[in-house]
Write a protein that holds these residues in place. Sequence first.
Motif, mmCIF file in Angstrom:
data_model
loop_
_atom_site.group_PDB
_atom_site.id
_atom_site.type_symbol
_atom_site.label_atom_id
_atom_site.label_comp_id
_atom_site.label_asym_id
_atom_site.label_seq_id
_atom_site.Cartn_x
_atom_site.Cartn_y
_atom_site.Cartn_z
ATOM 1 N N ALA A 1 -6.920 -3.067 -1.975
ATOM 2 C CA ALA A 1 -8.276 -3.269 -1.461
ATOM 3 C C ALA A 1 -9.214 -2.154 -1.915
ATOM 4 O O ALA A 1 -10.334 -2.420 -2.387
ATOM 5 N N GLU A 2 -8.768 -0.915 -1.775
ATOM 6 C CA GLU A 2 -9.596 0.210 -2.210
ATOM 7 C C GLU A 2 -9.765 0.193 -3.719
ATOM 8 O O GLU A 2 -10.843 0.505 -4.248
ATOM 9 N N GLY A 3 -8.692 -0.177 -4.429
ATOM 10 C CA GLY A 3 -8.759 -0.236 -5.875
ATOM 11 C C GLY A 3 -9.786 -1.247 -6.356
ATOM 12 O O GLY A 3 -10.507 -1.010 -7.331
ATOM 13 N N GLN A 4 -9.870 -2.373 -5.683
ATOM 14 C CA GLN A 4 -10.839 -3.396 -6.070
ATOM 15 C C GLN A 4 -12.266 -2.879 -5.902
ATOM 16 O O GLN A 4 -13.125 -3.122 -6.752
ATOM 17 N N GLN A 5 -12.513 -2.153 -4.816
ATOM 18 C CA GLN A 5 -13.858 -1.623 -4.581
ATOM 19 C C GLN A 5 -14.240 -0.585 -5.627
ATOM 20 O O GLN A 5 -15.355 -0.602 -6.165
ATOM 21 N N VAL A 6 -13.319 0.320 -5.920
ATOM 22 C CA VAL A 6 -13.619 1.355 -6.913
ATOM 23 C C VAL A 6 -13.752 0.727 -8.296
ATOM 24 O O VAL A 6 -14.644 1.091 -9.080
ATOM 25 N N ALA A 7 -12.877 -0.220 -8.628
ATOM 26 C CA ALA A 7 -12.955 -0.897 -9.928
ATOM 27 C C ALA A 7 -14.312 -1.575 -10.095
ATOM 28 O O ALA A 7 -14.904 -1.559 -11.187
ATOM 29 N N ARG A 8 -14.822 -2.157 -9.029
ATOM 30 C CA ARG A 8 -16.129 -2.819 -9.100
ATOM 31 C C ARG A 8 -17.232 -1.802 -9.399
ATOM 32 O O ARG A 8 -18.130 -2.041 -10.214
ATOM 33 N N VAL B 1 4.059 -2.870 -15.835
ATOM 34 C CA VAL B 1 2.943 -2.608 -14.929
ATOM 35 C C VAL B 1 2.481 -3.935 -14.348
ATOM 36 O O VAL B 1 2.584 -4.984 -14.992
ATOM 37 N N ILE B 2 1.981 -3.875 -13.121
ATOM 38 C CA ILE B 2 1.409 -5.047 -12.463
ATOM 39 C C ILE B 2 -0.020 -4.701 -12.070
ATOM 40 O O ILE B 2 -0.262 -3.689 -11.399
ATOM 41 N N TYR B 3 -0.969 -5.521 -12.507
ATOM 42 C CA TYR B 3 -2.365 -5.292 -12.165
ATOM 43 C C TYR B 3 -2.623 -5.772 -10.733
ATOM 44 O O TYR B 3 -2.405 -6.939 -10.416
ATOM 45 N N ILE B 4 -3.063 -4.862 -9.885
ATOM 46 C CA ILE B 4 -3.300 -5.211 -8.486
ATOM 47 C C ILE B 4 -4.787 -5.361 -8.179
ATOM 48 O O ILE B 4 -5.159 -5.822 -7.095
ATOM 49 N N ALA B 5 -5.642 -4.931 -9.096
ATOM 50 C CA ALA B 5 -7.089 -5.109 -8.923
ATOM 51 C C ALA B 5 -7.713 -5.234 -10.300
ATOM 52 O O ALA B 5 -7.250 -4.626 -11.268
#
Length: 257
Positions: free
Chosen positions: A85-92, A112-116
């Motif tokens: 969840a945090e990764g998605q926000q920072v990635a955005r 590797v597995i992409y989670i965001a």
Amino acid sequence: MGRLVPAVTRALDILELFLDGDGTLSAPDIVRRLQLPRTTVHELVTTLAARSYIAQVPGQPGRYRLGVRPYQLGSRYAEQLDLAAEGQQVARSVAETCDETVHVAILEGTDVIYIAKVDSTHAVRMVSAAGRRLPAHCTSVGKMLLASLPEPELAARIPDGTPLAAMTPNSITDPAALREALADVRQRGIAVENRESNPDVSCVAAPVRDRTGQVVAALSISVPMIRWSEERRAELEQLAAKGATELSERLGHRGGA
């Protein structure tokens, strides 16, 4: 789908019984509610207790409650949810700054597995998806995560003398060459992929740390070669490092490795 293992299914059925009522159960309660033989329940309860999935209730012989192991597993699951969840926000935020595709990934085995993931708005951009799995040695996020492993663990995952699979002609296939590349990653604190997983894309990645300082993920920026240059690479390295630092801080990291 493979065959379900009856003993495992029964053990999980027992654990799920603790979700109801006051959270304690006796062996006769389990026999009655699951309609299982007493001998089977006794063996399963003994095994679950030995592995700390359940524990005897103090002062109540024969009654059990959940042990510490489900709590540990649940905490790890919650950490992963927070990271995604945090990764998605920072990635955005990073993607809005550079208008390129941004990923956050974790290491699982040698993949590797992409989670965001947040896409670029350009018509020409990297095509991928959250949940995608790729060989770690072919990606910038993978190199960063492999470089963070202790040497014995890295050797166990990437044995010497075993050729690595190639995704493009630029992929590193020699474990010795990979180790040289990882040494450079450790020194610079940044990983670079030069068309190693996609012949038309290059990437940069930086490490994401949790509150203990352990590297738990990596954040990358992927750029089609038509927009790639050494000047652009340097800019994106700084931006990836900044984004990874922000995500680390969100996970409780306060500086230092």
